[in-house]
Design an enzyme around this catalytic site. Structure first.
Site, PDB file in Angstrom:
ATOM      1  N   HIS A 176      -3.371   3.042  10.554  1.00 52.59           N
ATOM      2  CA  HIS A 176      -2.899   1.681  10.803  1.00 52.59           C
ATOM      3  C   HIS A 176      -3.361   1.131  12.161  1.00 52.59           C
ATOM      4  CE1 HIS A 176      -0.552   0.883   7.197  1.00 52.59           C
ATOM      5  NE2 HIS A 176      -0.146   2.141   7.222  1.00 52.59           N
ATOM      6  N   HIS A 179       5.099  -5.763   1.425  1.00 55.53           N
ATOM      7  CA  HIS A 179       5.150  -4.391   1.926  1.00 55.53           C
ATOM      8  C   HIS A 179       5.736  -4.296   3.336  1.00 55.53           C
ATOM      9  CE1 HIS A 179       2.975  -1.678   4.687  1.00 55.53           C
ATOM     10  NE2 HIS A 179       3.429  -0.765   3.883  1.00 55.53           N
ATOM     11  N   GLU A 190       0.157  -6.389   1.447  1.00 56.15           N
ATOM     12  CA  GLU A 190       0.531  -5.665   2.683  1.00 56.15           C
ATOM     13  C   GLU A 190       1.525  -6.434   3.548  1.00 56.15           C
ATOM     14  OE1 GLU A 190      -2.738  -4.346   5.158  1.00 56.15           O
ATOM     15  OE2 GLU A 190      -1.392  -3.050   6.286  1.00 56.15           O
ATOM     16  N   HIS A 206      -3.043   4.774   0.680  1.00 54.10           N
ATOM     17  CA  HIS A 206      -1.651   5.069   0.324  1.00 54.10           C
ATOM     18  C   HIS A 206      -1.551   5.644  -1.090  1.00 54.10           C
ATOM     19  CE1 HIS A 206      -1.051   2.426   3.840  1.00 54.10           C
ATOM     20  NE2 HIS A 206       0.004   3.186   4.041  1.00 54.10           N
ATOM     21  N   HIS A 245      -1.599   8.918   9.287  1.00 54.55           N
ATOM     22  CA  HIS A 245      -1.052   7.635   8.835  1.00 54.55           C
ATOM     23  C   HIS A 245      -0.966   6.634   9.992  1.00 54.55           C
ATOM     24  CE1 HIS A 245       2.436   5.048   7.354  1.00 54.55           C
ATOM     25  NE2 HIS A 245       1.411   4.723   6.630  1.00 54.55           N
ATOM     26  N   HIS A 268       5.914   3.016  -1.548  1.00 56.02           N
ATOM     27  CA  HIS A 268       4.485   2.906  -1.815  1.00 56.02           C
ATOM     28  C   HIS A 268       4.150   3.153  -3.277  1.00 56.02           C
ATOM     29  CE1 HIS A 268       2.471   1.580   1.784  1.00 56.02           C
ATOM     30  NE2 HIS A 268       3.503   2.091   2.434  1.00 56.02           N
ATOM     31  N   HIS A 321       9.261  -2.417   4.598  1.00 53.98           N
ATOM     32  CA  HIS A 321       9.409  -1.423   5.679  1.00 53.98           C
ATOM     33  C   HIS A 321      10.595  -1.793   6.567  1.00 53.98           C
ATOM     34  CE1 HIS A 321       6.168   1.644   5.954  1.00 53.98           C
ATOM     35  NE2 HIS A 321       5.531   0.833   5.118  1.00 53.98           N
TER      36      HIS A 321
END
Ligand code: CUO
Length: 650
Positions: free
Chosen positions: A195, A342, A327, A222, A191, A382, A346
């Site tokens: 990114h 998104h 995103e 995801h 993961h 997600h 986070h």
């Protein structure tokens, strides 16, 4: 590999090792001491950035060494990008290397590791260089506090040690049953490197590297993590993950039991905690952004920041535009209007227990890609995003018979070896976990973790073809029954399929037997070499007693090969295996026959230097509604049941 490559390989591993210690490798220290980027400005393509970096460093304005780097913090990120661009735009290896040596002892460790890694992954002259495993470079983000404490104790005693790492939580926490997945160091590395390969802050024009179908891949990778997480949950009698809602409690709490090198423990969150407004982000902002995104999905139209131009989402590129909006990636068509749903979520989750910063708590696990999947809230978030994307996908027309059918191709049978999973032990080298401040020499300290694995297996597809033809083979797997024991209908099940593999193969006229091994999967990578093994291999290769093959498309992103299959159950658990052969002439993008060979994990990770090697929408043909199963099922598809058995006494 030639000596030039081996030298580069060696230098990168050294640069990323013992980053927390000043003056570690004498040769690099010597370079660092004498080097001044300002004295070599004509060695950089981007002079302004170099000047700015040096100026801010001199003025003490950059994040200090020892402090926690948080990519989601705009200021931290801005500084990191200064360093990244300085490294990325260095004109040659020599300048790049010297700049890295210079930065290593001066810039914040987290910023340095991240910027150097992304630069190494993207510079043409470092293609194929292997990075040491993320869990060795930054072990604090991968192992628990207990391991760190015991490692210190062992070092003080100057005794080698193997420390057993437990998963967080207790048997009273049902989520504990699938901690082996969310806390798997390989999943976390996958993961975090994903990114790095696909940074949300990437500037395509400036960097001259296009990130083909980045928004779509953000969704798909995801999405696949969720389908995998759900398959693991069902293997452990847990219901599938539910989506997070901004206005509802975050049902599962999480106690990371993980500590920063400096700055304290990762914050813990009790069960049923509510979202909180932060100083700078309000829940109402998220809701407003989401409202606009939903409007775009239901109308099939996004509004661009350029003259409010209207962009259709109903084309095949719609998913890519939408993924970037959600995103948000730096290529979102309208970041002001659609926000950054998104990324903000986070941050919201990462700061939820200290929303106003009253207690000065460090960032939460959700604020690092290295640690996010440990938290059950990661999958809930997600899942929420996945539901948004599903609304879009469900608004598209189902695939027609013509789009699915391949003339003259018929799958007659699919044979599968026994599918068996088990737990095994794995040792993580803790060479970077401890400071040498006490002046004590290193001792060999390992953290021993439990991880899921499976027996190697093969799949054999018997297919008839009327003529010679190259086809793309698409292999998927999904649980056959839901948590209540009901058989899942195909139109529901389609969203739960795990992609196992995808590859091109040439059929000859007549009957063909396509044989494929689990180790060849296009979604996985093998264990990376440890830092020590990598250095030894390079040393041996330089001495001529070993050889290191250079793979220019070597990938660090990819699900660990041992997690290709979900765990299943002791008495066996039923899954549906789905195989489809599609026409490679229609699918191909790059140069045949290498389309699926760019780095071994293309399905979830794309490629770094080529286009995504499949023209079909990601997840094809299961990404769209299946309104009529009979129409959907064509002769070039095959469905069959398989069983996965978990062996507890391996
Ligand atoms: Cu990977 Cu949310 O994008 O963690």
């Amino acid at each position: 590999a030639d000596n030039e490559f081996l030298t580069k390989q060696n230098e990168i591993v050294k640069l990323l090792n013992k980053v927390h210690e000043l003056n570690f490798y004498q040769d690099q220290v010597t370079i660092s001491k004498d080097y001044d980027p300002l004295a070599h400005l004509d060695s950089y393509k981007n002079v302004r950035v170099v000047k700015e970096l040096v100026k801010e460093l001199k003025n003490g304005r950059l994040l200090h060494r020892g402090e926690i780097f948080n990519l989601f913090n705009a200021e931290h990120r801005r500084e990191m990008i200064l360093l990244f661009e300085t490294l990325f735009f260095a004109n040659d290896w020599d300048t790049f290397h010297k700049t890295a040596c210079w930065a290593r002892d001066r810039i914040n460790e987290g910023q340095f590791i991240y910027a150097l890694s992304v630069a190494t992954l993207h510079r043409p002259d470092t293609r194929g260089i292997r990075l040491p495993p993320a869990y060795e470079t930054y072990p604090h983000l991968f192992v628990t506090s207990q391991v760190i404490h015991e490692a210190y104790a062992a070092k003080m005693r100057q005794e080698p040690a193997v420390i057993h790492m437990n998963f967080t939580g207790t048997v009273r926490n049902p989520e504990q049953r699938i901690a082996y997945f969310g806390e798997d160091v390989g999943i976390n590395s996958h993961h975090s490197v994903f990114h790095m390969d696909w940074p949300f802050w990437w500037n395509e024009e400036k960097y001259g590297v296009t990130k083909d179908r980045k928004g779509e891949l953000f969704w798909y990778m995801h999405h696949q993590l969720i389908t995998r997480f759900n398959a693991e949950r069902l293997s452990n009698d847990l219901n599938e993950v539910e989506a997070l809602h901004w206005e509802k409690p975050i049902v599962e709490g999480f106690y990371p039991q993980t500590t920063y090198r400096k700055g304290g423990e990762f914050p813990a969150r009790p069960d049923n905690f509510q979202f909180q407004d932060l100083k700078d982000i309000r829940i109402a902002d998220l809701e407003a952004y989401e409202e606009r995104i939903r409007e775009a999905i239901s109308s099939g139209i996004a509004i661009s920041a350029l003259n409010n131009e209207i962009i259709s989402l109903n084309s095949t590129d719609g998913i890519n535009i939408l993924g970037a909006i959600i995103e948000a990636s730096s290529n979102s068509v309208n970041p002001n209007y659609y926000g950054s749903l998104h990324n903000l979520a986070h941050i919201m989750l990462g700061r939820v227990v200290d929303p106003l910063g009253k207690f000065g708590m460090p960032p939460g696990v959700m604020e690092h890609f290295e640690t996010a999947t440990r938290d059950p809230a990661f999958f809930r978030l997600h899942k929420h995003i996945d539901n948004l994307i599903k609304e879009h996908k469900d608004s598209l027309l189902p695939y027609t018979h013509e789009e699915l059918d391949v003339d003259g191709v018929e799958v007659k049978n699919v044979e599968v070896d026994d599918l068996e999973t088990y737990f095994e032990e794995f040792d993580i080298d803790m060479l970077n976990a401890l400071d040498d401040a006490a002046g004590l020499p290193d001792v060999d300290i390992k953290a021993r973790v439990q991880r899921l694995n499976h027996k190697p297996f093969g799949v054999k597809i018997i297919a008839d073809s009327a003529a010679e033809k190259t086809v793309t083979v698409r292999l998927f797997l999904a649980p056959k029954y839901d948590w209540f024991g009901r058989e899942v209908q195909l139109d529901v099940q389609r969203w739960k399929f795990i992609e196992l593999d995808k590859f091109a193969v040439k059929l000859h006229a007549g009957e063909n037997a396509i044989v494929r091994k689990s180790s060849e999967s296009s979604v996985t990578i093998p264990d990376p070499l440890s830092t020590r093994a990598l250095r030894k291999l390079v040393d041996d290769a330089i001495a001529g007693s070993a050889s290191l093959e250079v793979d220019k498309d070597y990938r660090h992103c990819g699900v660990p090969d041992r997690l290709l299959l979900p765990k299943g159950k002791e008495n066996g658990m039923k899954y549906t295996l789905f195989v489809m052969l599609s026409d490679f002439e229609e699918d191909k993008v790059n140069d045949l026959p290498h389309d699926y060979a760019y780095g071994g994990s293309v399905s979830y990770c794309g490629t770094i230097n080529h286009k995504y090697p499949d023209k079909k929408p990601m997840g094809f043909p299961l990404d769209r509604k299946i309104t009529n199963v009979d129409d959907f099922k064509v002769t070039n598809m095959y469905f069959r049941d398989v069983e996965i058995k978990f062996n507890p006494i391996h």
